[in-house]
Every structure is written in structure tokens, then in C-alpha cells.
Design a protein around this motif. Structure first.
Motif: not given
Ligand SMILES: [Zn+2]
Length: 325
Positions: A98, A313, A96, A76, A79-80, A110-112, A102, A317
Motif C-alpha cells: 500500500k 477499496a 508494505n 488489509a 496494506g501489508k 487498498h490491498v486484500e 501510494e 480504504a
């Protein structure tokens, strides 16, 4: 970015991607969805399309943040997606996510992991709201979890914290887990585990009793979760025995996790949460938990993943260098 600014929450599932407009931790308007594409290029296009549609629906203020909830193990901080994305082939094309989303949208992403996002949603605006440290468990096809300690998401050194379904609760090699290991908690406390418990118990009772739970003449192997649930609701004693064992199985793993993290509250979500007898489970946990001061609550949010991803996020983020203001 102020905490009152809108955030776009995206929930990436095996069959569809859902998106919602989140303001102050609440969903504004309806969710919109797109089928989850198989190709990596269309996967990104589908997400960008949802983001554009939501921005167009809310011309009063542009969202600058996107929070994503996805299956898989997620780094997180960067963002991978770093592991286990079996049912999402397109995601494997975006190691990736994120950076890719983007550059496609110009927004900060933001990745979770999905269980973490749901846990954070329940913690921040659901039934975990009054507490600082919350453990969410989801009881469904599998057993998932998310852990918030003193307001912070616990991710672990390799983003594998919260994989509580895979703690070992036996040494008997009776049940193989979906992860390939033996005797995981999930193989007992999940819907699949409940079915296996039902088979074992039904094989040991008189045929007429088994037929009553099976809701008709069919092989014990074919017992379904809702056969057990329906018979249990109708007051069947054998179904009660199966459900009692299931509660015991939930308590074995849950009590152990509670003794490690000592949460203020445990929130139970997932499709099977509605069949948990909270008083019964509380009594069993009191026998196992070192601290008697825990609270047990059913999950209350219907879109915990999307809301949680949006709130995460806002909290965590980090703008990528290319998009930093
Ligand atoms: Zn496992």
C-alpha cells in the motif's frame, strides 16, 4: 470519494497482473495486463504503468482509488502482505505494498487477499447479492474461501480467517496437504483431492472398468481430473462413484464451516464449480447443516477479484497520512 467514482482494480497473479476500470461495481471496458515481474522494482513499475494506462483511457474522470487483489495473507488494514507469497517473489520485496504503490502513484491503495476479494465481488454484485452473510468457496487446484458476515469482510485477528481449505476432516494421516499438514479438507475436495480419490477407487475395481475411466490403457497413477469428468459425463458408473465420493468430501468440510458461520448463502466458484451437482450437494448439506435455510449458488462473476478489490477499496480504504486530502 463517492461510490459512483471510478476505482482501478488490480489482480496480482503468479504470471500476470490484470487491471480494470470499475464503476458502480461493474467493469467498464476491457482488462489490460502486464506479465508479473520478478524484481520488486519492476513489479511496482508494472502496476504504475497499468494505472496510468487506465487513467489515460478514461480522461472523463480520474480514479483516486486502487483496489488490489493478491495471493498471500494480507493485513488489509495496513496494506501489508504478512505471509505465504511463494509464487510471487517480487511481492516479498514489498512488505508494505500500500505505502509503496501510494508513493509511486499518489492514489489511495487498498490491498486484500485474492479469495477475500473474489468473495466480496460475488457478495456485492454476483450471485451473493441479495444476502447479508455469504460464504464463498473456490474449488480448483486447492480449496479457498472468503467470508462476509452482515456485510463485513471477516479477516480474523491475524488475517487468516477464510483459510477453510485447511480445516481438518480426518485423523488418518492418509493425505498430506499442500500446507504440510495432514488430512486438510483441501486434500479431498480440490482437483488434486479428486484425483487421489479416483486412484483409490480405480485400484479397487476390475481392470476393464478402470481402463474405461482412464479413457485408455495407462497406469491408474496417471489418472487426470478430466478423465474422471469425461467418463462421468458419458454415464460411466465407476466415474459416478468417484464423483459421489467427491460430493461427500465437499459436504463434510462445507457443512462444518456452515455450522460455524451460518451464512445466508454459499457461493461456489473455481474451475471445478461447473462439475458440482448442486441438488446432490444440497441434499448432503441438509444432513449436516444445523440450519436448513441456506442457499447454494454457483459463482457468476468472471472478474470477481478485480471487481471485489475495487468495491473493498471503496468500503475500507484508508488514505495514508501523506496522501490524505
Ligand atoms: Zn492444508
Amino acid at each position: 470519494v463517492s461510490s459512483h467514482d471510478p476505482v482501478i482494480g488490480l489482480d496480482i497473479g503468479g504470471t500476470k497482473i490484470a487491471a480494470g476500470w470499475v464503476v458502480n461495481g461493474a467493469l467498464v471496458g476491457d482488462l489490460i495486463t502486464e506479465p508479473t515481474p520478478v524484481s520488486p522494482e519492476s513489479f511496482l513499475t508494472a502496476q504504475a504503468k497499468l494505472v496510468e494506462a487506465l487513467q489515460a483511457k478514461h480522461p472523463e474522470q480520474m480514479a483516486k482509488l486502487i483496489g488490489i487483489s493478491t495471493a498471500g495473507m494480507v493485513d488489509a488494514l495496513n496494506g501489508k502482505v504478512v505471509g505465504s507469497t511463494g509464487n510471487l517473489p517480487a511481492l516479498q520485496g514489498h512488505p508494505n505494498l500500500k505505502a509503496d504503490l501510494e508513493s509511486r502513484t499518489g492514489l489511495t491503495v487498498h490491498v486484500e487477499n485474492d479469495a477475500n476479494a473474489a468473495a466480496f465481488g460475488e457478495f456485492a454484485v454476483g450471485s451473493g447479492q441479495p444476502y447479508d452473510s455469504v460464504l464463498l468457496i473456490t474449488l480448483g487446484t486447492g480449496v479457498g474461501g472468503g467470508i462476509i458476515i452482515n456485510g463485513d469482510m471477516l479477516r480474523g485477528a491475524h488475517f487468516a480467517a477464510g483459510e477453510i481449505g485447511h480445516i481438518g476432516i480426518a485423523q488418518t494421516k492418509d493425505r498430506r496437504c499442500t500446507c504440510g499438514r495432514w488430512d486438510c479438507w483441501e486434500a479431498y475436495a480440490s482437483g488434486t483431492g479428486l484425483k487421489q480419490t479416483a486412484r483409490l477407487i480405480l485400484k479397487g475395481v476390475a481392470k476393464s472398468d478402470a481402463v474405461a475411466v482412464l479413457r485408455g490403457p495407462k497406469p491408474i497413477e496417471d489418472v487426470r481430473t478430466h478423465d474422471v469428468i469425461d467418463s462421468w459425463k458419458a454415464g460411466n458408473a465407476v466415474a459416478q462413484q468417484i464423483m459421489d465420493q467427491w460430493h461427500e468430501d465437499i459436504a463434510i468440510g462445507l457443512g462444518s464451516v456452515m455450522n460455524v458461520i451460518d451464512p445466508d448463502a454459499v457461493v461456489i466458484g473455481g474451475g471445478l464449480a461447473q462439475f458440482v451437482n448442486y441438488e446432490q450437494l444440497s441434499r448432503q448439506l441438509e444432513l449436516r447443516a444445523m440450519s436448513p435455510y441456506f442457499k447454494l449458488h454457483p459463482a457468476t462473476l468472471s472478474n470477481a477479484g478485480i471487481v471485489g478489490a475495487a468495491l473493498l477499496a471503496q468500503k475500507y480504504a484508508i488514505p495514508s497520512p501523506a496522501h490524505a486530502a
